[in-house]
Design an enzyme around this catalytic site. Structure first.
Site, short mmCIF file in Angstrom:
data_model
loop_
_atom_site.label_atom_id
_atom_site.label_comp_id
_atom_site.label_asym_id
_atom_site.label_seq_id
_atom_site.Cartn_x
_atom_site.Cartn_y
_atom_site.Cartn_z
N ASP A 30 0.85 -1.20 0.00
CA ASP A 30 0.00 0.00 0.00
C ASP A 30 0.89 1.25 0.00
O ASP A 30 1.88 1.33 0.72
CB ASP A 30 -0.92 -0.02 1.23
N ILE A 31 0.51 2.23 -0.79
CA ILE A 31 1.30 3.45 -0.93
C ILE A 31 1.23 4.31 0.34
O ILE A 31 2.09 5.17 0.56
CB ILE A 31 0.81 4.25 -2.16
N ASN A 85 -12.67 -3.41 2.95
CA ASN A 85 -13.58 -2.27 3.07
C ASN A 85 -14.59 -2.39 1.92
O ASN A 85 -14.19 -2.45 0.76
CB ASN A 85 -12.81 -0.95 2.97
N GLY A 91 -15.16 3.00 4.12
CA GLY A 91 -13.83 3.46 3.77
C GLY A 91 -13.32 2.98 2.43
O GLY A 91 -12.16 3.23 2.09
N GLN A 92 -14.15 2.28 1.65
CA GLN A 92 -13.67 1.85 0.33
C GLN A 92 -13.50 3.06 -0.58
O GLN A 92 -14.41 3.90 -0.69
CB GLN A 92 -14.63 0.84 -0.32
N HIS A 98 -10.36 -5.70 -3.37
CA HIS A 98 -9.03 -5.88 -2.79
C HIS A 98 -9.15 -6.16 -1.32
O HIS A 98 -10.11 -5.74 -0.67
CB HIS A 98 -8.18 -4.62 -2.99
N HIS A 100 -6.84 -5.81 2.32
CA HIS A 100 -5.67 -5.29 2.99
C HIS A 100 -5.13 -6.38 3.92
O HIS A 100 -5.92 -6.97 4.68
CB HIS A 100 -6.02 -4.08 3.86
P1 AMP Z 1 -9.72 1.18 0.25
O1 AMP Z 1 -9.76 2.51 0.95
O2 AMP Z 1 -10.11 0.01 1.10
O3 AMP Z 1 -10.48 1.22 -1.07
O4 AMP Z 1 -8.20 0.91 -0.08
C1 AMP Z 1 -7.52 1.54 -1.13
C2 AMP Z 1 -6.07 1.54 -0.75
O5 AMP Z 1 -5.31 1.75 -1.93
C3 AMP Z 1 -5.67 2.65 0.23
O6 AMP Z 1 -5.14 2.07 1.41
C4 AMP Z 1 -4.61 3.44 -0.54
O7 AMP Z 1 -3.56 3.89 0.26
C5 AMP Z 1 -4.15 2.44 -1.58
N1 AMP Z 1 -3.59 2.99 -2.79
C6 AMP Z 1 -4.13 3.98 -3.57
N2 AMP Z 1 -3.34 4.22 -4.63
C7 AMP Z 1 -2.31 3.34 -4.55
C8 AMP Z 1 -1.15 3.08 -5.35
N3 AMP Z 1 -0.90 3.76 -6.47
N4 AMP Z 1 -0.29 2.11 -4.95
C9 AMP Z 1 -0.53 1.41 -3.83
N5 AMP Z 1 -1.60 1.60 -3.03
C10 AMP Z 1 -2.47 2.56 -3.38
#
Ligand code: AMP
Length: 112
Positions: A30-31, A85, A91-92, A98, A100
């Protein structure tokens, strides 16, 4: 079909820190990590959220869970949390299913 940032990561149009890839799933860091280990596991096939993935492709949902366990094993996590999520109220933010995988620190319950 909605084209999300994860679809762009799958097509290697934007970079990511990939920890595992096969024909069915991709796992990458995760970024914006919320724990020492914070890896996202996504199916390559597009489904908007975990509920759709489970209903439309239960075998792939199982493959995502199996890879989440493999990440935990690889990162030597004794305890960890798998989070899907599902819906903006939970929080999605990315509409490509996906999970986490979070670990490497104490995790409170209930989550926020
Ligand atoms: P969610 O909020 O459950 O939809 O999770 C989306 C996740 O994607 C968040 O934790 C973000 O930090 C992560 N995210 C968004 N853009 C990127 C990216 N380019 N590379 C890696 N993770 C990312």
């Amino acid at each position: 079909m909605e084209d999300t940032i994860f679809d762009k990561i799958l097509r290697k149009e934007i970079p990511s820190d990939i920890v595992y890839e096969d024909d069915v799933v991709l796992a990458f860091r995760d970024i914006n990590p919320q724990a020492p280990t914070h890896v996202l596991v996504i199916p390559k096939e597009h489904h908007p959220d975990a509920a759709a993935l489970a209903a439309e492709a239960p075998q792939i949902a199982a493959d995502v869970l199996r890879e989440a366990q493999a990440v935990a094993d690889e990162e030597k996590l004794e305890s960890y949390r798998i989070v899907f999520n599902t819906g903006s109220g939970a929080g999605q933010t990315v509409w490509h299913a996906h999970t986490h995988v979070l670990g490497g620190r104490g995790l409170e319950w209930p989550p926020g």
